[in-house]
Design a protein around this motif. Structure first.
Motif, PDB file in Angstrom:
ATOM      1  N   PRO A   1       0.817  -1.226   0.000  1.00 49.18           N
ATOM      2  CA  PRO A   1       0.000   0.000   0.000  1.00 49.18           C
ATOM      3  C   PRO A   1       0.846   1.270   0.000  1.00 49.18           C
ATOM      4  O   PRO A   1       0.522   2.237  -0.700  1.00 49.18           O
TER       5      PRO A   1
ATOM      6  N   CYS B   1       2.346   1.828  -3.471  1.00 49.50           N
ATOM      7  CA  CYS B   1       1.327   2.364  -4.381  1.00 49.50           C
ATOM      8  C   CYS B   1       1.099   3.849  -4.125  1.00 49.50           C
ATOM      9  O   CYS B   1       0.978   4.647  -5.062  1.00 49.50           O
TER      10      CYS B   1
ATOM     11  N   LEU C   1      -7.064  -0.659  -1.828  1.00 46.82           N
ATOM     12  CA  LEU C   1      -6.335   0.044  -2.880  1.00 46.82           C
ATOM     13  C   LEU C   1      -7.292   0.632  -3.909  1.00 46.82           C
ATOM     14  O   LEU C   1      -7.071   1.738  -4.408  1.00 46.82           O
TER      15      LEU C   1
ATOM     16  N   THR D   1      -6.239   3.277  -7.004  1.00 48.22           N
ATOM     17  CA  THR D   1      -5.416   2.245  -7.635  1.00 48.22           C
ATOM     18  C   THR D   1      -6.317   1.203  -8.282  1.00 48.22           C
ATOM     19  O   THR D   1      -7.343   0.824  -7.703  1.00 48.22           O
TER      20      THR D   1
END
Length: 310
Positions: A66, A69, A102, A107
């Motif tokens: 995470p 990202c 996410l 994402t």
């Protein structure tokens, strides 16, 4: 994975399409988790993603995904690939929850799963003389069996499964480039895979259709040495009763399921089109169906698995 380039199945690739941005004007982060069986081609897939401009991270500790990202988005990275193998199996249990979190943060996560038959994996592992990561003190097949068991749920949840059993590194690269060379997220990308039932049904197909109801050009002497890529064979196959209506219905079916696939986050579909040997009918029908799909604006790739086989 062999690097032999002789007798390659014919591949036709679709041109990349520029992808969308979110309502705020910022491009979403596309995250691909590359995983699958040891010896099935994860490294080859990762190399091709990197060549396409993806930011690739191998063996990333799962708990930092995470944060990676988040940092990627802050630094303007829009395509991130993370390679994971069975040694990070604790991550696989967390994957559904992590993907949900996410997705809510800008994402777009997906899974690429590389598959291969047991005998192929054995041959590849023995050629590099490396033990299987789950082999321990047992046999190589023990490790392969254990790995299949651990990855079964992940394979079922994958967005794209590629069976590399009969692919060399160049053919696998073509599949990866076709699937990940563009950024579009709002439509389904299709791979049409012609094959011969005598060589087995492709394990990575989402749908399989049978065109053996059409007369076989094999029994026409002047057509027998040709393939479905030639105009005479194609014209013969498409002129048969039921050929055009079959493609009409197949396109309607795909249009119907494509809406649901995209809604559920599935961005790829592999359709197997089979005849007896994979040389005449399936090849001609796959090429014609690809022409129709591309004319309708759907990104489509064609792979003729058994073309060139005896």
């Amino acid at each position: 994975m062999t690097s032999d380039t002789t007798d390659l199945p014919a591949v036709t690739e679709a041109a990349p399409v520029t992808g969308p941005t979110d309502p705020g004007g910022e491009a979403p982060l596309r995250l691909v988790v590359v995983t699958g069986m040891s010896g099935a081609g994860r490294s080859t897939a990762a190399d091709n993603l990197e060549d396409l401009g993806w930011y690739v991270v191998d063996n990333l500790p799962p708990n930092v995904l995470p944060e990676v990202c988040s940092q990627a988005r802050q630094n303007g990275i829009t395509r991130l690939a993370v390679v994971l193998d069975v040694r990070t199996r604790s991550f696989f249990e967390q994957l559904p929850t992590m993907f949900a979190d996410l997705s809510g943060g800008g994402t777009l996560p997906e899974i690429l799963f590389l598959e291969a038959a047991d005998d192929v994996i054995v041959r590849r592992q023995e050629s590099v003389r490396r033990p299987h990561p789950l082999q321990g003190d047992g046999r190589l097949m023990d490790g392969i069996t254990r790995e299949r068991e651990l990855l079964a749920t992940l394979r079922a949840a994958a967005d794209l499964v590629i069976d590399t059993s009969s692919l060399n590194v160049h053919q696998l690269g073509s599949r990866v480039r076709s699937a990940y060379g563009g950024d579009e997220q709002d439509q389904l990308r299709v791979t049409l895979l012609s094959f011969g039932f005598k060589n087995g049904v492709p394990v990575d197909a989402d749908m399989v259709v049978d065109v053996r109801f059409l007369p076989n050009p094999h029994w026409v002497p002047e057509l027998r040495p040709q393939t479905g890529l030639s105009r005479p064979v194609s014209d013969y196959v498409l002129a048969q009763q039921g050929a055009e209506p079959f493609l009409d219905h197949l396109q309607q079916l795909l249009d119907t399921v494509a809406v649901g696939y995209v809604r559920e986050g599935k961005r790829f579909a592999t359709i197997g089109i089979g005849c007896t040997g994979g040389k005449h009918r399936s090849t001609a029908m796959a090429e014609e169906f690809a022409r129709r799909l591309r004319a309708a604006g759907r990104p489509t790739t064609v792979l003729h698995r058994d073309l060139g086989r005896e």
